[in-house]
Structures are given as C-alpha cells and as structure tokens.
Design a protein around this motif. Sequence first.
Motif, mmCIF file in Angstrom:
data_model
loop_
_atom_site.group_PDB
_atom_site.id
_atom_site.type_symbol
_atom_site.label_atom_id
_atom_site.label_comp_id
_atom_site.label_asym_id
_atom_site.label_seq_id
_atom_site.Cartn_x
_atom_site.Cartn_y
_atom_site.Cartn_z
ATOM 1 N N GLU A 130 -3.617 -11.344 -2.805
ATOM 2 C CA GLU A 130 -2.137 -10.860 -2.243
ATOM 3 C C GLU A 130 -0.673 -11.283 -1.601
ATOM 4 O OE1 GLU A 130 -1.414 -7.094 -2.305
ATOM 5 O OE2 GLU A 130 -3.659 -5.599 -2.583
ATOM 6 N N TYR A 131 -1.613 -12.142 -0.633
ATOM 7 C CA TYR A 131 -0.782 -12.880 0.218
ATOM 8 C C TYR A 131 0.145 -13.824 -1.040
ATOM 9 C CZ TYR A 131 1.361 -16.644 2.700
ATOM 10 O OH TYR A 131 1.978 -17.477 3.328
ATOM 11 N N PRO B 96 3.943 0.926 -8.310
ATOM 12 C CA PRO B 96 3.223 1.202 -7.291
ATOM 13 C C PRO B 96 1.938 1.771 -8.205
ATOM 14 C CG PRO B 96 5.290 2.511 -7.336
ATOM 15 C CD PRO B 96 4.915 1.593 -8.325
ATOM 16 N N ALA C 148 -0.444 -1.135 -9.111
ATOM 17 C CA ALA C 148 -0.754 -1.477 -8.194
ATOM 18 C C ALA C 148 -2.130 -0.956 -6.710
ATOM 19 C CB ALA C 148 0.166 -1.886 -6.880
ATOM 20 N N SER C 149 -2.283 0.440 -7.136
ATOM 21 C CA SER C 149 -3.040 1.174 -6.773
ATOM 22 C C SER C 149 -4.286 1.321 -7.193
ATOM 23 C CB SER C 149 -2.456 2.226 -6.641
ATOM 24 O OG SER C 149 -2.498 3.409 -7.467
ATOM 25 N N ARG C 150 -4.549 0.912 -8.687
ATOM 26 C CA ARG C 150 -5.226 0.635 -9.702
ATOM 27 C C ARG C 150 -6.460 -0.388 -9.591
ATOM 28 N NH1 ARG C 150 -5.221 5.900 -9.728
ATOM 29 N NH2 ARG C 150 -4.768 6.831 -11.819
ATOM 30 N N ARG D 271 -0.336 -8.920 -9.864
ATOM 31 C CA ARG D 271 -0.283 -7.741 -9.263
ATOM 32 C C ARG D 271 0.425 -6.347 -9.739
ATOM 33 N NH1 ARG D 271 1.171 -7.562 -3.116
ATOM 34 N NH2 ARG D 271 2.958 -8.391 -3.877
ATOM 35 N N ASP E 67 2.848 -11.670 -2.202
ATOM 36 C CA ASP E 67 3.806 -11.926 -1.877
ATOM 37 C C ASP E 67 4.838 -12.859 -1.115
ATOM 38 O OD1 ASP E 67 3.568 -8.832 -0.941
ATOM 39 O OD2 ASP E 67 2.041 -9.621 0.624
ATOM 40 N N ARG F 32 -5.905 -2.357 -6.799
ATOM 41 C CA ARG F 32 -6.097 -1.983 -5.016
ATOM 42 C C ARG F 32 -7.276 -0.831 -5.489
ATOM 43 N NH1 ARG F 32 -0.771 -1.536 -2.765
ATOM 44 N NH2 ARG F 32 -0.577 -3.882 -2.180
#
Lengths: 258, 258
Positions: B72-73, B93, B96-98, B89, B76, B100
């Motif tokens: 994830e870093y 939203p 991204a939630s799927r 990623r 970002d 995660r």
Amino acid sequence: MALRYFHAEPVANSLKSMIPLKEKGLEYESVYVDLHKFEQHQPWFVAINPEGQVPVLDHDGTIITHTTVINEYLEDAFPDAQPADGPLRPRDPLGASRMRYWNKFIDEHVMNFVSMHGWHRMVGVIARNVESGEFGKLLENIPLPDQRKKWATARSGFSEADLANATAKIEYAVDKVERQLGDTAWLAGDGYTLADINFYSHCGMMVERMFPELEIAVRAPRLVEWRDRMSARPGVAAALKGEDRTAPGLRTWTGHVR
Amino acid sequence: MALRYFHAEPVANSLKSMIPLKEKGLEYESVYVDLHKFEQHQPWFVAINPEGQVPVLDHDGTIITHTTVINEYLEDAFPDAQPADGPLRPRDPLGASRMRYWNKFIDEHVMNFVSMHGWHRMVGVIARNVESGEFGKLLENIPLPDQRKKWATARSGFSEADLANATAKIEYAVDKVERQLGDTAWLAGDGYTLADINFYSHCGMMVERMFPELEIAVRAPRLVEWRDRMSARPGVAAALKGEDRTAPGLRTWTGHVR
C-alpha cells in the motif's frame, strides 16, 4: 447518498466503525443486530453479509464488511469529511503506513485475544443457556467454519492454556503501546488516526476493567492518559452512547463479569 | 530517491513485495538476506527491522515492514508508476475495499497455514541441523516471542492436528478463490490488483506442487488458469527470476520436499 450501519453494542468491532462515522459527521441509519438472539446468523442478515458477522456498512446498496476495510473505505469515499484536528488516515505515505502497521498488529495480535476472554465470560453464558439440540441447530446456521468452532468452544469453555496465551498477547500489546506512547502522542505518530480507534475499541477502552490483575494504571500510565484523551473526544463519546441491550450482568467490557 | 529491498528467496513474503516493485518498474537495490544463516536475527539486520523479519523496504532511510503495508505504501508513494493495464490498487473506493477484503483474508487465513507446512518441511530440517545448545542461542536472538515459538516448534515438528487444520484452511481458501474466479477475472474484480499478488505469492503459485493430494487441476481449474495468467506477466516473471540460494532439496514450493 445513504449510509446504513448494522451493528451490535458499542464495543469491539461494532464500536470500531461507528467512531469514524461520528468523527466524520456522516449521517447514517443505525440498525441494531441482536447477537443474543443470534440475529447475525438469520437469513435476513446473511442475505446482507454472507459471512454472518457484524458490523456491516451499506452505502447506497454496496456492502462493505470487516472494520479495517470499512474504515479505509470511509476515508476513500469521504476524504473531506474529517475531524477539525486532522484526517483519520494520514495523507502522507509514511503516516498512512504507520497507521496500517498498527491496524495490522491490532487485527492479528490483539483483537482475537481480548475477544476470547470476552467470549469465555459472556458468550459462554449465552451459549450455555441454549438447550443442546437447539444449540446444534444454531451452529448449523453459522456460515464461517471458524466461527462455528468458536461458538462450540465458547459453550464448553476455552482451555486454560488458550486463555493464558491470550493474556500473554494482551500484555505484549499493552507494553508495546506504552512504549510507542513514550515516543509519539498517538499510535501512528503526532495525529489521531484509525489505529487509535482500532486499539481503543478492541482493548484500550476496557483493558483495565477486564483485566484488573494487569495493574494497567501502574504498568501503562501513558495508555491510561491516552485512553482518557480518546474517551473525551466528542465523536468517541457520541459512539459510546449508542444502543446497548446487553444484560448488565453480561457486560464483560465494563468489568461486571469476571 | 533511493529504494532498497531486503528479501530472501522469491516466494511468499519476499516475493509479495518484489512483484509490485517490478510491475511498477521501480529501480531498487536488492539486498539478499540469508535465512539459512539466520541473518534476519543478526544485529545488523535487527538494527534495520527490530522485528527481525524479511522483507523490508528502505525508502531514502525510511523503513517500512510487513508486505501488505509495504505494497500500500508503494501505491501511496508512487501512484503514477503502474502497469499498462491499470493500477495495482483500484482508484475507486469500492474496488480498493474489495482488494483489502482479500488481502485481509489472505493475511489472516492463508499465509500462516501454507507457511506452517513450508516450515514443517524445510525450516524443520534447517533447525534440526543446528546443535541443541547452538539452537538455544539462536532462539534468544529472535526478537518476536511468536517467532521464537514458531522456530522452536518447527524444530520438534508441528502436530498432526495443527497440520490438518492448516490443510483445511488451505482447502477453504482454494474453494473460495475458485468461486470468486467464476464471477470475476481477478480476485478483487475485473482488474489485476495487490490481492492477486498476495494470493499468488503465498498460495496460488505453489499450492499444486506443495499439496498434490488436493488435486488442484480438477478441484480448481479457474485457479490454475489464473495462476498461469499471473506467471505470464513480465513483472511476475522478472520477480521469479530473483536470487534463490535455497538448497534444491529444500525448496518446498517447487514440490521437491514433501
């Protein structure tokens, strides 16, 4: 835009995603799911979350589950709705990575171990109040095999070895948090983040009441000061005022049940 | 801007953050850490990662640990360095939630269970090759209590019950992935994401070779097709070509050790 939040009492998982909703000032419809009546395993709820677990966020019909995932989703979907003192997820890559480091630690090394003690004390009582034949039927309704196992174990009681291991994990976490709070004001750095909300909901809020033998006030005075700072936040206080239908004698997190 | 990546063989955790580095086309200095020599517990490495575990990302002196956090870093810190077919990623939203959701499932319900079988077969051999007194000293160097326990258990061998439970978790995961791949081309939806990289590195890549008794080709043909699509990606292929100093007879993930 419509949000619905399906949750139980304001503690642990259910509290963990309710705090961000309050902190961000998001309007939502609150739907209480009664775990004492095993509503989370009933067809109407399993149709919403096939895993049969609370909490669940419904955003215009899109279902998000698992609190760490829900909380990141709220940051992605509502990036501008933030407390006055800063965003719940740091905007710099390093800050976000520190937050996720702590979230991962809490999810994997704290949550289930406090939960085991809570289940041992409270869910054990609930489960034992159900007749054997009826209990077998209830188990069949639990979608996740791991959860079925946990319910069955809660009824017979967790082993002393498992409970001792869980306590050791909690002590390790308390000491780790205490060290971190010697370096930074909040878990992930100088700002309040989802990591603080995570540890507070699963452990920090109730560790002193649930485990008086750990002598938290002596062992972890910075944790106590941090907990009081958390509890004083209007968003946190608002979430804590949420519906609580647990019979008072079963509220493990208040220290009533040992 | 300088990146350094400390890692072991291109499998599991070490592979999991190497693939994104390759997929994103980021230049980095590769530092091999020899687990057979317990380098990850030696002072020079513990000075970099106090938890004594690989892999580690060093970005201009900032240290990031834990592969899900590292990945994830990288999203970002390097949002624009992406494969031609889309970001690792998802930018929406929900996507991204799927991603995660799957990362969390793999981190908590897959990784440690494949790892237990790998440790049982390979690390057990390595650990037993060390004399008792010497082994005790090696254990003292391991910073994390849980890792100390795991090394001690690997030497004596994991119990049949624990290994059977681990196999059941792997079967559950394989079936869950197979169902998902009936609905979507990749784990988190229509696009290739960090979730695919996670499952591939910890399980998908080697499950057929490590567990021939599961008859993966029959049980999970979509998983096999997905795995071949993953392996064919130039970024994945480049990562797999990384340094591998494991003695050939100890490469559990190739199926050589049963």
